[in-house]
Design a protein around this motif. Structure first.
Motif, short mmCIF file in Angstrom:
data_model
loop_
_atom_site.label_atom_id
_atom_site.label_comp_id
_atom_site.label_asym_id
_atom_site.label_seq_id
_atom_site.Cartn_x
_atom_site.Cartn_y
_atom_site.Cartn_z
N VAL A 17 -7.89 4.48 -7.29
CA VAL A 17 -6.96 5.33 -6.55
C VAL A 17 -6.05 4.43 -5.73
CG1 VAL A 17 -6.72 7.22 -4.89
CG2 VAL A 17 -8.75 7.11 -6.38
N HIS A 18 -4.74 4.51 -5.97
CA HIS A 18 -3.82 3.62 -5.26
C HIS A 18 -3.11 4.35 -4.13
CE1 HIS A 18 -1.51 -0.05 -4.83
NE2 HIS A 18 -0.42 0.69 -4.65
N ILE A 19 -3.21 3.79 -2.93
CA ILE A 19 -2.49 4.28 -1.76
C ILE A 19 -1.54 3.17 -1.32
CG2 ILE A 19 -2.72 5.01 0.65
CD1 ILE A 19 -5.39 6.31 -0.13
N PRO A 20 -0.22 3.38 -1.42
CA PRO A 20 0.72 2.26 -1.41
C PRO A 20 1.21 1.77 -0.06
CG PRO A 20 1.89 4.28 -1.86
CD PRO A 20 0.44 4.66 -1.73
N GLY A 71 -7.70 1.59 -3.28
CA GLY A 71 -7.05 0.35 -2.89
C GLY A 71 -5.58 0.57 -2.56
N GLY A 72 -4.92 -0.53 -2.26
CA GLY A 72 -3.53 -0.38 -1.86
C GLY A 72 -2.75 -1.67 -1.92
N GLY A 73 -1.74 -1.72 -1.02
CA GLY A 73 -1.58 -0.97 0.19
C GLY A 73 -2.76 -1.10 1.14
N THR A 74 -2.76 -0.18 2.08
CA THR A 74 -3.84 -0.13 3.07
C THR A 74 -4.36 1.30 3.16
OG1 THR A 74 -2.68 -1.86 4.33
CG2 THR A 74 -4.51 -0.74 5.42
#
Length: 385
Positions: A17-20, A71-74
């Motif tokens: 899961v990407h949180i940018p 993950g990300g990002g933060t």
């Protein structure tokens, strides 16, 4: 089906899961991350993530999810309520294995650390904390917004939570870093007693601030001295190296990262996320990339799948070894055939140059990277191109 291709077996399935968003973009970072301007659109983004997952359910193929990595990002800029909603939505759509590892990347700043306990209540059972250094001048050079005191406090807090594990990220080969300074950094992180340490060398990546204005980094001989001495320190402290940059206490290897390195399947949701999925009934392996920019990703009129391609047999050879050879354990020929659908005999021919150079050894059932091959891994991979 090609006569040279065997039936593919469905490997384990993970979810990324990407949180940018980040508070600040670091000068070395080439990930799909964006400096936060204004408030985080977390509710709209979580809704879109869950729509994204729903659209990819055809690729689950009745498998359980064995690991989740946010993950990300933060990701820790999101509220605990948003992470709870995300996890609830994931559980409604897919089955999580009973021992599913759920990792969330976090910064050690006070703002994020205060949320750790609520993240755990939401279903996070592993934190990955981006310490990077415990020397203030290096944190400043790296564009990090936390200080060494906050980093130690975050590690101490994580150690008190009911987590299965937590990881500390630490870089070496930093601007003007000496052997003594690199080892001092490592000793301080070891003293915090994390179950897992990701200890990796700073590299200058294209399209980063460091690429346009490169800092002065240690020379190759110093880098090798840092690696050898640091490796010895980690081993003495009870950490086992299981991947090029990953060290863990017994029982604390990252399931999610191991699945990547073993050429397992993974669904990627979020802007710019990638998926690699085996479609057994068609004997195909496909790769999917999602819309990269947050604004486009949040546009409900747009299709989330930006690019969908099939991984050719020739590409499978390279991709398998590019991932699998990062692990220090023997590479199973049987696993190679099951996850690529290709004959191990052909892979042995492609590895022949590396075997002749004594970078790789071969037995009837396995290939194994040698210590020299470990040092020259990029050269090993170049022989496969």
């Amino acid at each position: 089906m090609s006569q040279h291709q065997e039936p593919l077996r469905l490997p384990e399935l993970s979810l990324y899961v990407h949180i940018p968003w980040c508070i600040q973009k670091c000068p070395y970072c080439d990930f799909n991350s964006h400096k936060l301007k204004g408030s985080v659109p977390e509710q709209a983004y979580v809704s879109r993530l869950l729509d994204d997952l729903s659209a990819d359910l055809e690729w689950v193929q009745q498998r359980s999810i064995h690991s989740i990595f946010i993950g990300g990002g933060t990701p820790s800029v999101f509220s605990a309520n948003a992470i709870q909603r995300l996890m609830d939505g994931i559980r409604q759509r897919v089955h999580l294995a009973p021992d599913c590892e759920v990792t969330l990347e976090a910064n050690p700043g006070t703002f994020e650390t205060e949320k750790f306990a609520d993240f755990v209540k939401a279903g996070i059972n592993r934190l990955s904390i981006g310490v990077q250094s415990l020397q203030q001048h290096q944190l400043t050079a790296l564009g990090r917004i936390h200080d060494p005191v906050q980093a130690r406090a975050a590690a101490a807090h994580a150690s008190q939570l009911p987590l299965n594990s937590f990881n500390l990220d630490l870089m070496h080969g930093l601007p003007d870093q000496t052997l003594a300074a690199a080892l001092d950094d490592l000793k301080q992180v070891i003293a915090l007693q994390p179950p897992h340490i990701s200890w990796y060398q700073l590299t200058i990546e294209p399209n980063t601030s460091f690429a346009s204005k490169p800092p002065e980094l240690p020379d190759d001989d110093t880098l090798w001295d840092i690696y050898q001495a640091g490796h010895e320190l980690l081993q003495q402290a009870g950490y086992q190296q299981y991947e090029v940059s990953a060290y863990a206490k017994p029982g604390h290897q990252s399931s999610h990262n191991r699945n990547y390195w073993q050429y397992g399947d993974y669904l990627g949701i979020g802007c710019g996320a990638h998926s690699k999925v085996t479609v057994a009934e068609d004997n195909r392996i496909i790769r999917c990339e999602k819309i990269k920019h947050p604004q486009g990703y949040l546009d409900l009129t747009r299709e989330l799948r930006y690019q969908l391609t099939e991984i050719t047999p020739e590409e499978r050879y390279f991709e398998f070894f590019m991932n699998q050879l990062r692990l220090l354990e023997p590479v199973s020929k049987q696993r190679f055939e099951q996850t690529t659908g290709l004959p191990a005999s052909q892979a042995s021919l492609k590895l022949q140059q590396a075997i002749t150079q004594r970078w790789v050894t071969e037995t009837p059932g396995h290939w194994q990277l040698t210590p020299t091959g470990h040092r020259y891994l990029n050269s090993v991979l170049e022989t496969l191109l």
